[in-house]
Design a protein around this motif. Structure first.
Motif, PDB file in Angstrom:
ATOM      1  N   ARG A  66       9.025  -2.642 -12.535  1.00  0.00           N
ATOM      2  CA  ARG A  66       7.483  -2.842 -12.275  1.00  0.00           C
ATOM      3  C   ARG A  66       6.988  -3.049 -13.378  1.00  0.00           C
ATOM      4  O   ARG A  66       5.546  -3.880 -13.613  1.00  0.00           O
ATOM      5  CB  ARG A  66       7.075  -2.324 -11.138  1.00  0.00           C
ATOM      6  CG  ARG A  66       7.567  -2.312  -9.727  1.00  0.00           C
ATOM      7  CD  ARG A  66       6.993  -1.852  -8.350  1.00  0.00           C
ATOM      8  NE  ARG A  66       7.534  -2.237  -7.211  1.00  0.00           N
ATOM      9  CZ  ARG A  66       6.732  -1.705  -6.686  1.00  0.00           C
ATOM     10  NH1 ARG A  66       5.577  -0.868  -6.264  1.00  0.00           N
ATOM     11  NH2 ARG A  66       6.831  -1.841  -5.582  1.00  0.00           N
ATOM     12  N   HIS A  98       0.294  -6.833  -3.101  1.00  0.00           N
ATOM     13  CA  HIS A  98      -0.214  -5.636  -2.628  1.00  0.00           C
ATOM     14  C   HIS A  98      -1.067  -5.117  -2.167  1.00  0.00           C
ATOM     15  O   HIS A  98      -0.937  -4.113  -1.108  1.00  0.00           O
ATOM     16  CB  HIS A  98       0.319  -5.186  -4.840  1.00  0.00           C
ATOM     17  CG  HIS A  98       0.207  -3.653  -4.403  1.00  0.00           C
ATOM     18  ND1 HIS A  98       1.866  -2.982  -3.797  1.00  0.00           N
ATOM     19  CD2 HIS A  98      -0.838  -3.064  -4.335  1.00  0.00           C
ATOM     20  CE1 HIS A  98       1.794  -1.111  -4.147  1.00  0.00           C
ATOM     21  NE2 HIS A  98       0.724  -1.487  -4.435  1.00  0.00           N
ATOM     22  N   LYS A 126       0.220  -6.029   1.592  1.00  0.00           N
ATOM     23  CA  LYS A 126       1.400  -5.754   1.921  1.00  0.00           C
ATOM     24  C   LYS A 126       0.880  -3.713   2.855  1.00  0.00           C
ATOM     25  O   LYS A 126      -0.588  -3.325   2.950  1.00  0.00           O
ATOM     26  CB  LYS A 126       2.241  -4.531   0.422  1.00  0.00           C
ATOM     27  CG  LYS A 126       3.116  -3.949   0.629  1.00  0.00           C
ATOM     28  CD  LYS A 126       4.065  -3.195   0.034  1.00  0.00           C
ATOM     29  CE  LYS A 126       3.572  -2.103  -0.207  1.00  0.00           C
ATOM     30  NZ  LYS A 126       4.282  -0.987  -1.046  1.00  0.00           N
ATOM     31  N   TYR A 177      -2.248  -1.982   3.306  1.00  0.00           N
ATOM     32  CA  TYR A 177      -2.353  -1.002   1.462  1.00  0.00           C
ATOM     33  C   TYR A 177      -3.707  -0.417   1.215  1.00  0.00           C
ATOM     34  O   TYR A 177      -3.672   0.786   1.379  1.00  0.00           O
ATOM     35  CB  TYR A 177      -1.474  -1.168   0.645  1.00  0.00           C
ATOM     36  CG  TYR A 177      -1.285  -0.885  -0.416  1.00  0.00           C
ATOM     37  CD1 TYR A 177      -0.587   0.609  -0.315  1.00  0.00           C
ATOM     38  CD2 TYR A 177      -1.988  -1.135  -1.124  1.00  0.00           C
ATOM     39  CE1 TYR A 177      -0.198   1.605  -1.029  1.00  0.00           C
ATOM     40  CE2 TYR A 177      -1.473   0.394  -2.403  1.00  0.00           C
ATOM     41  CZ  TYR A 177      -1.151   1.598  -2.412  1.00  0.00           C
ATOM     42  OH  TYR A 177      -1.092   2.423  -3.535  1.00  0.00           O
TER      43      TYR A 177
END
Length: 185
Positions: free
Chosen positions: A106, A129, A132, A166
């Motif tokens: 990453r 993200h 997510k 998230y």
């Protein structure tokens, strides 16, 4: 558990001592951490009074510190060298290394996108993200919320488990309103 798999405070100490005295990663029985966990768990279950209880608590503390030392020494050897026998890695150590490999991948992906002017990719990555989904357990009652994905979630009661974006989960976790659920636990 066979006699050769038996772990006590002396065998743990000897294992840590051998590992610290050697520059290379040593071979340890594949079920070492599980047997060690059983040893410490059984110690914790025993009930004593007075001096015997103090001895038990001291043994637990010693075993805990030796375990931590062993794991850190072995991981340091693994991370500082590419010249170790992969067969000597225990499954639990492979689990740790796998997450470190993913973190390195990453990091390289972000670095590459940044220095190669791929801002749309970075924007997409950041947005994906944020939304997510992760699993959380609620520690307090929470009214309905609008997620980072603009969907509605809740309301939630104490001990409810839910899958939410998230970004929302992190905000709730930071305020001690929820805690992340790790399925491996």
């Amino acid at each position: 558990m066979s006699e050769s798999d038996h772990i006590d405070i002396n065998s743990l100490h000897n294992t840590v001592l051998r590992e610290t005295e050697n520059d290379s990663l040593l071979e340890i029985k594949p079920n070492f951490y599980r047997n060690l966990s059983d040893f410490i768990g059984n110690l914790r279950k025993q009930e004593f009074e007075g001096v015997e209880n103090k001895i038990k608590e001291t043994m637990i503390e010693m075993a805990t510190e030796l375990t931590s030392l062993l794991i850190h020494i072995r991981l340091e050897k693994i991370s500082s060298s590419n010249d170790y026998d992969v067969g000597y890695l225990l499954d639990e150590e492979k689990f740790i290394i796998d997450s470190q490999d993913e973190q390195n991948e990453r990091t390289e992906m972000i670095l590459s996108a940044t220095i190669n002017g791929k801002s749309k990719f970075l924007e997409s990555l950041a947005e994906n993200h944020k939304i997510k989904k992760i699993v959380v357990r609620f520690l307090e009652n929470v009214d309905e919320i609008v997620g980072a994905d603009l969907e509605k979630y809740g309301p939630f009661k104490v001990e409810d488990i839910a899958t939410i974006p998230y970004e929302n989960a992190q905000a709730l976790i930071a305020k001690n309103i929820a805690t992340k659920v790790r399925w491996e636990d």
